[in-house]
Design a protein around this motif. Structure first.
Motif, short mmCIF file in Angstrom:
data_model
loop_
_atom_site.label_atom_id
_atom_site.label_comp_id
_atom_site.label_asym_id
_atom_site.label_seq_id
_atom_site.Cartn_x
_atom_site.Cartn_y
_atom_site.Cartn_z
N THR A 11 5.00 2.59 -0.98
CA THR A 11 3.65 3.13 -1.24
C THR A 11 2.64 3.06 -0.07
O THR A 11 2.21 3.99 0.53
N MET A 12 2.89 1.81 0.71
CA MET A 12 1.95 1.54 1.68
C MET A 12 2.23 2.60 2.99
O MET A 12 1.42 3.08 3.62
N PHE A 13 3.66 2.62 3.08
CA PHE A 13 4.07 3.49 4.39
C PHE A 13 3.76 4.97 4.07
O PHE A 13 3.42 5.69 4.92
N ASP A 14 4.06 5.35 2.77
CA ASP A 14 3.79 6.56 2.39
C ASP A 14 2.11 7.04 2.57
O ASP A 14 1.80 8.01 3.14
N GLY A 15 1.57 6.09 2.24
CA GLY A 15 -0.09 6.29 2.14
C GLY A 15 -0.50 6.14 4.00
O GLY A 15 -1.41 7.08 4.52
N MET A 16 0.42 5.65 4.72
CA MET A 16 -0.13 5.49 6.18
C MET A 16 0.26 7.02 6.79
O MET A 16 -0.30 7.73 7.35
N GLY A 58 -2.30 9.33 5.76
CA GLY A 58 -3.63 9.25 6.14
C GLY A 58 -4.27 8.70 4.97
O GLY A 58 -5.83 8.92 4.82
N ASP A 59 -3.99 8.19 3.75
CA ASP A 59 -4.70 7.82 2.46
C ASP A 59 -4.85 6.48 2.60
O ASP A 59 -4.14 5.86 2.01
N SER A 60 -6.14 5.93 2.78
CA SER A 60 -6.15 4.65 2.76
C SER A 60 -6.46 4.18 1.53
O SER A 60 -6.09 2.88 1.27
N THR A 61 -6.82 4.91 0.43
CA THR A 61 -6.50 4.62 -1.10
C THR A 61 -5.38 4.02 -1.51
O THR A 61 -5.03 2.89 -2.08
N ALA A 78 -1.48 -0.93 -2.67
CA ALA A 78 -0.27 -1.99 -2.30
C ALA A 78 -0.72 -3.37 -1.88
O ALA A 78 0.21 -4.21 -1.87
N PHE A 79 -1.99 -3.73 -1.66
CA PHE A 79 -2.58 -4.94 -1.05
C PHE A 79 -3.19 -5.52 -2.24
O PHE A 79 -3.86 -5.11 -3.25
N TRP A 128 1.24 8.98 11.31
CA TRP A 128 1.54 7.46 11.52
C TRP A 128 2.96 7.33 10.61
O TRP A 128 2.88 6.99 9.48
N ASP A 129 4.25 7.41 11.37
CA ASP A 129 5.23 7.24 10.60
C ASP A 129 6.10 6.03 10.98
O ASP A 129 6.59 6.09 11.90
N GLU A 130 5.87 4.95 9.99
CA GLU A 130 6.89 3.97 10.26
C GLU A 130 8.02 4.12 9.44
O GLU A 130 7.83 3.81 7.92
#
Length: 152
Positions: free
Chosen positions: A35-40, A43-46, A51-52, A90-92
């Motif tokens: 979820t964190m990487f999908d948000g990155m 570009g979805d900071s929410t 995830a935090f 931003w694709d990690e």
């Protein structure tokens, strides 16, 4: 003989139930990190923030001029950067190398390659510490390495 069979059956079911419970937890842990990487990527900071855990610590190991340091970054600064429009995605891309769980603590090791759009930027390893709160697994600590060489 019946007692031995009953005992063996109980042990087998207990082992299966434990393995299924552990599998459920590791799946939930993977989902939070994904979820964190999908948000990155979006570009979805929410989405990233979801995830935090409160008070999440974000660090990077930086080596320059033969000196290694640990840099601590602000989660708020990271979330602002993710949510600020940028031209490249931003694709990690991570590989879940190891997940260890004990009660409400999890440790996850992921190798990664980071791309800005389609262009390779760097690689390294992420080390996540997660805690299982009432609302589920959350990232409480993330530290990573970054390099441009030896990125098989």
């Amino acid at each position: 003989m019946k007692q031995i069979l009953s005992t063996l059956t109980l042990i087998a079911f207990t082992t299966v139930a434990f393995a299924q419970g552990k599998s459920f937890e590791t799946d939930a842990i993977r989902k939070v990190i994904t979820t964190m990487f999908d948000g990155m990527r979006k570009g979805d900071s929410t989405m990233v923030k979801s995830a935090f855990a409160p008070g999440v610590v974000m660090q990077t190991i930086v080596s320059r001029d033969g000196i290694t340091r640990v840099r601590t970054d602000s989660a708020q600064g990271f979330l602002k950067a993710v949510g600020t429009p940028h031209t490249e995605v931003w694709d990690e891309r991570v590989t879940f190398d190891q997940i260890s769980v004990d009660a409400s603590l999890a440790s996850v090791w992921t190798s990664y390659k980071f791309y800005l759009g389609d262009k390779f930027s760097h690689c390294g390893v992420n080390s996540f510490q997660l805690v299982k709160l009432n609302e589920g697994w959350k990232i409480i600590h993330l530290i990573d390495t970054r390099r441009k060489e030896d990125c098989n």
